[in-house]
Design an enzyme around this catalytic site. Structure first.
Site, mmCIF file in Angstrom:
data_model
loop_
_atom_site.group_PDB
_atom_site.id
_atom_site.type_symbol
_atom_site.label_atom_id
_atom_site.label_comp_id
_atom_site.label_asym_id
_atom_site.label_seq_id
_atom_site.Cartn_x
_atom_site.Cartn_y
_atom_site.Cartn_z
ATOM 1 N N ALA A 19 76.671 -2.482 55.295
ATOM 2 C CA ALA A 19 75.934 -1.357 54.710
ATOM 3 C C ALA A 19 75.119 -1.756 53.486
ATOM 4 C CB ALA A 19 76.911 -0.236 54.356
ATOM 5 N N GLN A 97 77.354 -4.294 61.420
ATOM 6 C CA GLN A 97 78.300 -3.170 61.396
ATOM 7 C C GLN A 97 77.524 -1.873 61.217
ATOM 8 O OE1 GLN A 97 82.052 -4.401 58.905
ATOM 9 N NE2 GLN A 97 80.245 -5.389 58.022
ATOM 10 N N VAL A 99 74.994 1.301 61.662
ATOM 11 C CA VAL A 99 74.619 2.175 62.780
ATOM 12 C C VAL A 99 73.190 2.689 62.628
ATOM 13 C CG1 VAL A 99 77.007 2.863 63.252
ATOM 14 C CG2 VAL A 99 75.664 4.198 61.628
ATOM 15 N N HIS A 115 79.347 -1.282 65.605
ATOM 16 C CA HIS A 115 79.850 0.074 65.340
ATOM 17 C C HIS A 115 78.957 1.156 65.930
ATOM 18 C CE1 HIS A 115 82.297 -1.609 61.697
ATOM 19 N NE2 HIS A 115 82.853 -1.872 62.868
HETATM 20 N N1 APR Z 1 72.750 -6.548 47.781
HETATM 21 C C1 APR Z 1 73.947 -7.187 47.932
HETATM 22 N N2 APR Z 1 75.114 -6.530 48.150
HETATM 23 C C2 APR Z 1 75.064 -5.182 48.188
HETATM 24 C C3 APR Z 1 73.871 -4.454 48.027
HETATM 25 C C4 APR Z 1 72.679 -5.197 47.819
HETATM 26 N N3 APR Z 1 71.488 -4.603 47.661
HETATM 27 N N4 APR Z 1 74.163 -3.117 48.117
HETATM 28 C C5 APR Z 1 75.494 -3.028 48.319
HETATM 29 N N5 APR Z 1 76.032 -4.255 48.353
HETATM 30 C C6 APR Z 1 77.420 -4.611 48.653
HETATM 31 C C7 APR Z 1 78.444 -3.743 47.961
HETATM 32 O O1 APR Z 1 78.824 -4.332 46.736
HETATM 33 C C8 APR Z 1 79.598 -3.706 48.974
HETATM 34 O O2 APR Z 1 80.597 -4.669 48.653
HETATM 35 O O3 APR Z 1 77.585 -4.364 50.031
HETATM 36 C C9 APR Z 1 78.954 -4.079 50.310
HETATM 37 C C10 APR Z 1 79.000 -2.962 51.314
HETATM 38 O O4 APR Z 1 80.356 -2.773 51.678
HETATM 39 P P1 APR Z 1 80.779 -1.425 52.447
HETATM 40 O O5 APR Z 1 80.159 -0.267 51.773
HETATM 41 O O6 APR Z 1 82.272 -1.477 52.622
HETATM 42 O O7 APR Z 1 80.062 -1.545 53.861
HETATM 43 P P2 APR Z 1 80.563 -2.337 55.127
HETATM 44 O O8 APR Z 1 81.264 -3.593 54.745
HETATM 45 O O9 APR Z 1 79.391 -2.472 56.045
HETATM 46 O O10 APR Z 1 81.616 -1.305 55.775
HETATM 47 C C11 APR Z 1 82.178 -1.652 57.023
HETATM 48 O O11 APR Z 1 83.220 0.547 57.128
HETATM 49 O O12 APR Z 1 83.156 2.873 56.937
HETATM 50 C C12 APR Z 1 83.056 1.806 57.800
HETATM 51 O O13 APR Z 1 81.922 1.896 59.836
HETATM 52 C C13 APR Z 1 81.704 1.774 58.468
HETATM 53 O O14 APR Z 1 80.468 -0.141 59.271
HETATM 54 C C14 APR Z 1 81.155 0.399 58.140
HETATM 55 C C15 APR Z 1 82.403 -0.390 57.818
#
Ligand code: APR
Length: 245
Positions: A19, A97, A99, A115
């Protein structure tokens, strides 16, 4: 820049995005310390099969909001650079991951969507597909012609990942010699096993994430920086060397 050198030397680069890839488009992620969606809501109350059954009205409103956000915003420079690298033969594909369909919109072709896809809806009873716009007012369609419930075509907590995406991800993983994680907290399984498997089969593991992740200790390189900046610098360095672009 070490990353640019590794990209130049690598023959099979695979991207693993989370994300964090889309926050620079304006989308919220889930666990960023400052504005992650799950900081103030339990995902099991909104993004699980239980929520869909027991909390259906709020479930529908949550996904109407996520679809509106996705349609309102657009891919960022990072998505576009990755699509350019795939077209140049540098990147073999993306395991995501996410969507939202920003990798597709930016032009990437080979994507394993672990996902699912928020761009489409599906009927729980007959499987018929609908466009995500159908979920939004004025249509707000949640009942299929067959009478079944129409839901987003994504993987909810408690559900299996799509076999086709898993198979593509495993194919990409097999040959990877550079596995580049972009914007994931690496806390959700089984998706978070892919970087581990990549490392185990000999790939260089690089993690670009603003905050530390549980897999940082096993990574060959960790960059706690913004994805847009890191990809922009690497792209500039590759263009200067002209050897890969
Ligand atoms: N540059 C670098 N890192 C970033 C940036 C950016 N611009 N913006 C956010 N981040 C980092 C955040 O610090 C965070 O650690 O990206 C990470 C995103 O982590 P999550 O929000 O947990 O997302 P993700 O790992 O994709 O979640 C996995 O969880 O809720 C479920 O299905 C959903 O696919 C998702 C899964």
């Amino acid at each position: 820049m070490v990353l640019a050198e590794w990209i130049r030397e690598a023959e099979n680069i695979v991207i693993f995005s989370g994300a964090g890839m889309s926050t620079e488009s304006g989308l919220r992620d889930f666990r960023s310390f400052d504005r992650g969606m799950w900081n103030d809501r339990d995902p099991m109350e909104l993004a699980s099969t239980t929520a869909m059954e027991k909390n259906r009205d709020e479930f529908i409103r949550f996904y109407q909001w996520r679809i509106q956000e996705m349609l309102k915003l657009q891919p960022n420079q990072g998505h576009r650079i990755l699509a350019k690298w795939e077209a140049a033969g540098i990147v073999k594909g993306i395991i995501t991951q996410n969507v939202e369909n920003y990798h597709e919109q930016a032009g990437t072709k080979n994507i394993a969507k672990l996902h699912g896809d928020l761009g489409t809806l599906r009927c729980m009873a007959c499987g018929r597909r609908y466009a995500c716009e159908d979920y939004l007012p004025p249509l707000s369609r949640t009942a299929c012609a067959c009478g079944g419930f129409i839901r987003p075509n994504i993987v909810l907590f408690g559900e299996m990942l799509p076999q086709e995406a898993l198979e593509l991800a495993e194919q990409l993983l097999q040959k990877a010699d550079l596995f580049l994680v972009l914007g994931s907290s690496l806390t959700v399984s089984p998706a978070n096993q892919f970087p581990v498997l990549a490392k185990q089969q000999g790939a260089h593991l690089v993690i670009v994430n603003r905050e530390p992740t549980p897999l940082d200790p096993m990574a060959d390189l960790t960059l706690h920086r913004s994805i847009g900046e890191v990809l922009g610098e690497a792209d500039g360095s590759l263009a200067n060397s002209k050897s890969r672009l």
